[in-house]
Scaffold this active site. Structure first.
Site, PDB file in Angstrom:
ATOM      1  N   HIS A  54     -84.493 100.927 -86.997  1.00  0.00           N
ATOM      2  CA  HIS A  54     -83.976  99.559 -86.863  1.00  0.00           C
ATOM      3  C   HIS A  54     -82.888  99.514 -85.792  1.00  0.00           C
ATOM      4  CE1 HIS A  54     -81.959  95.744 -87.804  1.00  0.00           C
ATOM      5  NE2 HIS A  54     -80.845  96.422 -88.006  1.00  0.00           N
ATOM      6  N   ASP A  58     -86.381  86.610 -54.586  1.00  0.00           N
ATOM      7  CA  ASP A  58     -86.871  87.476 -55.660  1.00  0.00           C
ATOM      8  C   ASP A  58     -85.834  88.565 -55.879  1.00  0.00           C
ATOM      9  OD1 ASP A  58     -88.432  89.164 -57.425  1.00  0.00           O
ATOM     10  OD2 ASP A  58     -90.216  88.161 -56.637  1.00  0.00           O
ATOM     11  N   TRP A  91     -79.106 105.904 -85.746  1.00  0.00           N
ATOM     12  CA  TRP A  91     -79.349 105.632 -84.317  1.00  0.00           C
ATOM     13  C   TRP A  91     -78.426 106.448 -83.439  1.00  0.00           C
ATOM     14  CZ3 TRP A  91     -76.779 103.526 -80.048  1.00  0.00           C
ATOM     15  CH2 TRP A  91     -75.475 103.082 -80.276  1.00  0.00           C
ATOM     16  N   SER A  99     -86.086 103.191 -67.529  1.00  0.00           N
ATOM     17  CA  SER A  99     -86.303 101.757 -67.369  1.00  0.00           C
ATOM     18  C   SER A  99     -84.978 101.023 -67.160  1.00  0.00           C
ATOM     19  CB  SER A  99     -87.038 101.219 -68.595  1.00  0.00           C
ATOM     20  OG  SER A  99     -86.845  99.841 -68.723  1.00  0.00           O
ATOM     21  N   SER A 100     -83.985 101.342 -67.985  1.00  0.00           N
ATOM     22  CA  SER A 100     -82.689 100.659 -67.870  1.00  0.00           C
ATOM     23  C   SER A 100     -82.028 100.941 -66.533  1.00  0.00           C
ATOM     24  CB  SER A 100     -81.730 101.134 -68.957  1.00  0.00           C
ATOM     25  OG  SER A 100     -82.187 100.760 -70.193  1.00  0.00           O
ATOM     26  N   HIS A 127     -69.922 104.127 -76.114  1.00  0.00           N
ATOM     27  CA  HIS A 127     -68.990 103.014 -76.097  1.00  0.00           C
ATOM     28  C   HIS A 127     -69.230 102.046 -74.945  1.00  0.00           C
ATOM     29  CE1 HIS A 127     -66.199 100.592 -78.052  1.00  0.00           C
ATOM     30  NE2 HIS A 127     -65.788 100.248 -76.852  1.00  0.00           N
ATOM     31  N   GLU A 164     -71.944 101.509 -73.761  1.00  0.00           N
ATOM     32  CA  GLU A 164     -73.185 100.862 -74.172  1.00  0.00           C
ATOM     33  C   GLU A 164     -72.922  99.568 -74.954  1.00  0.00           C
ATOM     34  OE1 GLU A 164     -76.380 101.224 -73.759  1.00  0.00           O
ATOM     35  OE2 GLU A 164     -77.123  99.958 -75.393  1.00  0.00           O
ATOM     36  N   TYR A 206     -70.551  97.542 -74.530  1.00  0.00           N
ATOM     37  CA  TYR A 206     -70.187  96.500 -73.559  1.00  0.00           C
ATOM     38  C   TYR A 206     -71.382  96.116 -72.708  1.00  0.00           C
ATOM     39  CZ  TYR A 206     -65.641  97.029 -75.378  1.00  0.00           C
ATOM     40  OH  TYR A 206     -64.601  97.045 -76.266  1.00  0.00           O
ATOM     41  N   SER A 243     -70.076  81.650 -70.553  1.00  0.00           N
ATOM     42  CA  SER A 243     -69.264  81.076 -69.477  1.00  0.00           C
ATOM     43  C   SER A 243     -70.063  80.097 -68.628  1.00  0.00           C
ATOM     44  CB  SER A 243     -68.712  82.182 -68.581  1.00  0.00           C
ATOM     45  OG  SER A 243     -67.974  83.089 -69.340  1.00  0.00           O
ATOM     46  N   HIS A 249     -62.618 106.585 -80.459  1.00  0.00           N
ATOM     47  CA  HIS A 249     -62.276 105.798 -81.648  1.00  0.00           C
ATOM     48  C   HIS A 249     -63.458 105.723 -82.615  1.00  0.00           C
ATOM     49  CE1 HIS A 249     -63.512 101.869 -79.381  1.00  0.00           C
ATOM     50  NE2 HIS A 249     -64.534 102.352 -80.018  1.00  0.00           N
ATOM     51  N   HIS A 250     -64.623 106.205 -82.185  1.00  0.00           N
ATOM     52  CA  HIS A 250     -65.758 106.292 -83.107  1.00  0.00           C
ATOM     53  C   HIS A 250     -65.681 107.548 -83.957  1.00  0.00           C
ATOM     54  CE1 HIS A 250     -68.087 103.007 -81.247  1.00  0.00           C
ATOM     55  NE2 HIS A 250     -67.478 103.389 -80.148  1.00  0.00           N
ATOM     56  N   THR A 289     -60.281  90.779 -73.529  1.00  0.00           N
ATOM     57  CA  THR A 289     -61.206  90.004 -74.358  1.00  0.00           C
ATOM     58  C   THR A 289     -60.535  88.718 -74.823  1.00  0.00           C
ATOM     59  OG1 THR A 289     -62.003  92.141 -75.106  1.00  0.00           O
ATOM     60  CG2 THR A 289     -62.901  90.233 -76.206  1.00  0.00           C
ATOM     61  N   LYS A 321     -60.602  86.111 -72.230  1.00  0.00           N
ATOM     62  CA  LYS A 321     -61.885  85.418 -72.170  1.00  0.00           C
ATOM     63  C   LYS A 321     -61.970  84.327 -73.236  1.00  0.00           C
ATOM     64  CE  LYS A 321     -64.850  88.703 -70.030  1.00  0.00           C
ATOM     65  NZ  LYS A 321     -65.414  87.662 -69.200  1.00  0.00           N
ATOM     66  N   ARG A 370     -72.212 103.340 -95.646  1.00  0.00           N
ATOM     67  CA  ARG A 370     -73.422 102.896 -94.971  1.00  0.00           C
ATOM     68  C   ARG A 370     -74.487 103.993 -95.048  1.00  0.00           C
ATOM     69  NH1 ARG A 370     -71.957 103.606 -88.522  1.00  0.00           N
ATOM     70  NH2 ARG A 370     -74.065 102.840 -88.235  1.00  0.00           N
TER      71      ARG A 370
END
Lengths: 192, 535
Positions: free
Chosen positions: B79, B108, B150, B178-179, B262, B264, B266, B277, B311-312, B337, B340, B459
């Site tokens: 998931h 294009d 994950w 791909s990315s 991390h 990722e 963002y 925006s 921090h993870h 942030t 924003k 979890r």
């Protein structure tokens, strides 16, 4: 503007593409560079609680008689270890600078020789820097003959500089059976 | 090529394009590829959502009812992977493909052939991953699909990983390629293909946020490729990057993974900032407040995202100085942030606001994303993180920022630009139903997770202690409700694709600004063959 023919969009695209591809490949390399980088930082700071993998050669400068630090020992058996792996001493109070000997025992109840490697880890990790071992079974792979029970001594002292907030720490050893790993290495050498 | 295209007029050119399956397989047109990405990501959203339904069904009541814990772990793992790499990321790439050339006045994407390739790798990458799940569900002997979460921490994914871990590694490599190709395409397009007069500081904020996202992707996806390569060699080629027995260190895995992981997060949220925006000024009928500060805030968030990864992993036993550094750096991110969020609110302040569908989603985004941001600040505090770590509080936090954040903004974008893509207005009635059902159910689904998390529910378990039963019942009800609500959007999208609905004018939103509204709706196959003039 300038006399030179300006680059066409296709040419500029190709140039930018090239730069970005090089950057992506460099970042792939960077991932692998993080490995030695991490090890060096851990060596310097004791970040991951790994003790030095080489014997300390200097004698301690002094023995700090008015301080005692409690060192606890834990043993864990990794994959493939069916025998005994214990430390004779569970905890010891030492003065920083005092040279101390503790005994660990490992046994091989199987019918074949076994090569083992023990991996030390200190918790809290910051104490690892102040633990100096002059002799340790973890520096080398230890071969246990079939049915053997081996006495594996470890001699250490604490750095007299050990910060005053560290009054107690735990040294853990995990023993792994690396027989196949070693055999694999020899085989690959033989093939080469 | 440009002379040939210039002599043809758009209408004629359309007839020369291949039709049917070939049109989609061989397409190098940014609009076709954008459409492919968007449909693909929506399909993955439904697949990942179905796995979430399995998870919530099992957690509806305490005890084991539907699946065994082993399969439950595979569901949580896949998931997460499908939603992160299959739904959110391709959706934003699809939006980039469709909108960036239109927004900067380019004919294009810069590298159309590569664009085709970067999309068509994805179905195969996810085919491999989902194959592993199908084998686990229906295959002979039910071999386990990836089951390590994950985040695939070593040694769970190396020494103890199931055989399908190798499928996972291959799949992640393909997603990564791909990315990276998609990101490179965006950077090259934005740098070299802007219409004359479109200076960097005149670009719409969506283009800016995507440009910065693309740089993040090129910087960290190769690190992800590196870490799965290390896993592969640890598993099969006798290396010991993460194996303590051979002198490696499992904690190293977490450092390398989160150095990717991390930035990722963002990568998934920055394009959303750009979408919101674009939408808020359109429906507040005021220019975006603090355009330049938005650009700088986005860049600061991107830079800071490289120095907060640990921090993870506060609980791995870092020295005090390390935890303090990562704690303060993480809290620092709330400054840009906050800039924003302040700018969005200031844009709405005294605006002539109307609440069409895109605006509803955008406002929900601002409020609920801020909610997720605040729980993130709580998690940033090292001493309390020891309590929250790996509880449902974390699950609540990242679902607020990713579901009611990223995914809500993607829906906002879809409702905002669907008239441009399809030429018809999305159904108002169905859209309202979709919005209100999603809004209420998402909060019913994710808000109580904060409470069970704070009370200590961990979890990634298939069961829980009895005192969590009532909350989990309602969380599951919210989950099924949210899942079903998304079917409404499927109807909305299919109706638009079938051109059912009120025809859309070139600029369906009164206050909308930008080059994309200067081309007719639906946007013709070729646009801006002659670059527009940007004042």
């Amino acid at each position: 503007m300038s006399e030179n023919q300006p680059l066409s969009v296709e040419q500029r695209n190709k140039r930018t593409l090239k730069k970005l591809v090089i950057w992506a490949i460099a970042m792939f390399g960077f991932a692998f560079l993080m490995v030695p980088f991490y090890n060096v930082i851990c060596d310097i700071t004791g970040l991951n609680g790994k003790t030095s993998s080489t014997a300390a050669t200097d004698a301690p400068a002094e023995v700090v008689e008015d301080r005692t630090v409690t060192v606890e020992f834990i043993t864990q058996k990794g994959d493939g270890i069916s025998g005994e792996f214990t430390s004779e001493t569970k905890r010891v109070k030492v003065h920083p600078g005092e040279i101390t000997l503790v005994h660990f025992y490992a046994s091989n109840p199987t019918d074949s020789d076994m090569v083992t490697q023990s991996i030390p880890s200190v918790s809290p990790g910051i104490a690892a820097r102040y633990l100096h071992k002059t002799q340790c079974f973890c520096f080398d792979q230890q071969t246990l003959a079939a049915g053997e029970r081996k006495d594996m001594p470890m001699i250490f002292y604490l750095d007299p500089e050990i910060p005053s907030h560290i009054n107690q720490f735990t040294l853990s050893y995990t023993i792994f059976d690396v027989t196949e790993r070693v055999a694999g290495k020899n085989n690959s050498v033989a093939v080469n | 090529m440009s002379t040939a295209a210039a002599t043809h007029d758009d209408h004629h050119d359309h007839h020369h394009a291949p039709t049917g399956l070939k049109r989609w397989l061989f397409s190098t047109n940014h609009k076709d590829i954008g459409t492919l990405y968007l449909w693909f990501s929506f399909a993955m959203f439904l697949v990942g959502g179905f796995m979430a339904m399995v998870i919530r069904a099992e957690l509806l009541e305490p005890g084991m009812q539907f699946v065994d814990p082993e399969f439950f772990n595979q569901m949580t793992t896949v998931h997460g992977l499908v939603m992160v790499f299959g739904a959110v990321m391709p959706a934003t790439v699809g939006l980039a493909n469709w909108m960036i050339p239109l927004m900067i006045g380019a004919p294009d994407m810069a590298l159309p052939r590569m664009n085709n390739w970067s999309f068509w790798i994805l179905p195969f990458a996810f085919g491999i991953l989902i194959f592993a799940v199908l084998m686990s569900a229906f295959g002979a002997g039910n071999p386990s699909a990836p089951n390590f979460g994950w985040t695939f921490y070593a040694p769970l994914s190396t020494k103890y990983g199931p055989a399908s871990t190798d499928l996972f590694i291959l799949s992640v490599h393909m997603m990564g390629i791909s990315s990276i190709m998609g990101a490179i395409n965006v950077v090259v397009t934005v740098f070299n293909m802007r219409a004359p007069g479109m200076t960097l500081m005149k670009m719409p904020l969506f283009v800016w946020t995507w440009l910065i996202t693309a740089f993040l992707l090129i910087a960290v996806i190769p690190v992800l490729a590196g870490v799965v390569t290390m896993m592969l060699t640890d598993r099969h080629f006798g290396t010991s990057f993460f194996d303590a027995a051979g002198g490696g260190d499992p904690v190293l895995f977490q450092h390398v993974f989160w150095f990717f992981g991390h930035p990722e997060v963002y990568i998934m949220i920055l394009p959303s900032f750009g979408i919101v925006s674009a939408i808020i000024p359109a429906f507040a009928r005021k220019p975006l407040f603090g355009y330049a500060s938005m650009v700088y805030a986005t860049a600061s968030i991107a830079l800071l995202s490289f120095v907060v990864w640990a921090h993870h992993m506060f609980t791995v036993g870092m020295p005090l100085a390390g935890t303090l550094f990562f704690m303060y750096m993480t809290m620092l991110i709330s400054v840009p942030t906050g800039v924003k969020v302040f700018n969005w609110v200031a844009t709405m302040w005294r605006g002539s606001m109307t609440f069409e569908l895109p605006m509803k989603w955008a406002i929900a985004f601002v409020i609920l994303f801020t909610c997720g941001g605040l729980s993130g600040l709580m998690l940033a505090i090292t001493p309390v993180d020891f309590q929250y770590h790996d509880t449902y509080f974390v699950v609540a936090h990242f679902h607020y920022v990713l579901v009611t954040g990223a995914i809500f903004s993607i829906f906002a974008a879809a409702y905002y630009w669907l008239p441009k893509w399809s030429g018809v207005m999305p159904s108002k009635l169905l859209g309202e139903l979709h919005f209100w059902n999603s809004l209420i159910s998402a909060n019913l689904l994710f808000f109580p997770m904060h409470f069970v998390g704070l009370a200590g529910m961990p979890r990634r378990y298939a069961d829980y202690a009895l005192q969590f039963a009532d909350y989990n019942f309602w969380i599951s009800i919210g989950g099924f409700w949210f899942g079903l609500s998304q079917v409404i959007f499927l109807v909305v999208a299919v109706r638009c694709a079938m051109k059912k609905g009120e025809p859309a004018p070139a600029k369906p939103w009164e206050g909308a600004e930008g080059l994309e509204w200067e081309v007719p709706s639906p946007a013709p196959f070729h646009t801006f063959d002659t670059p527009p003039v940007v004042k």
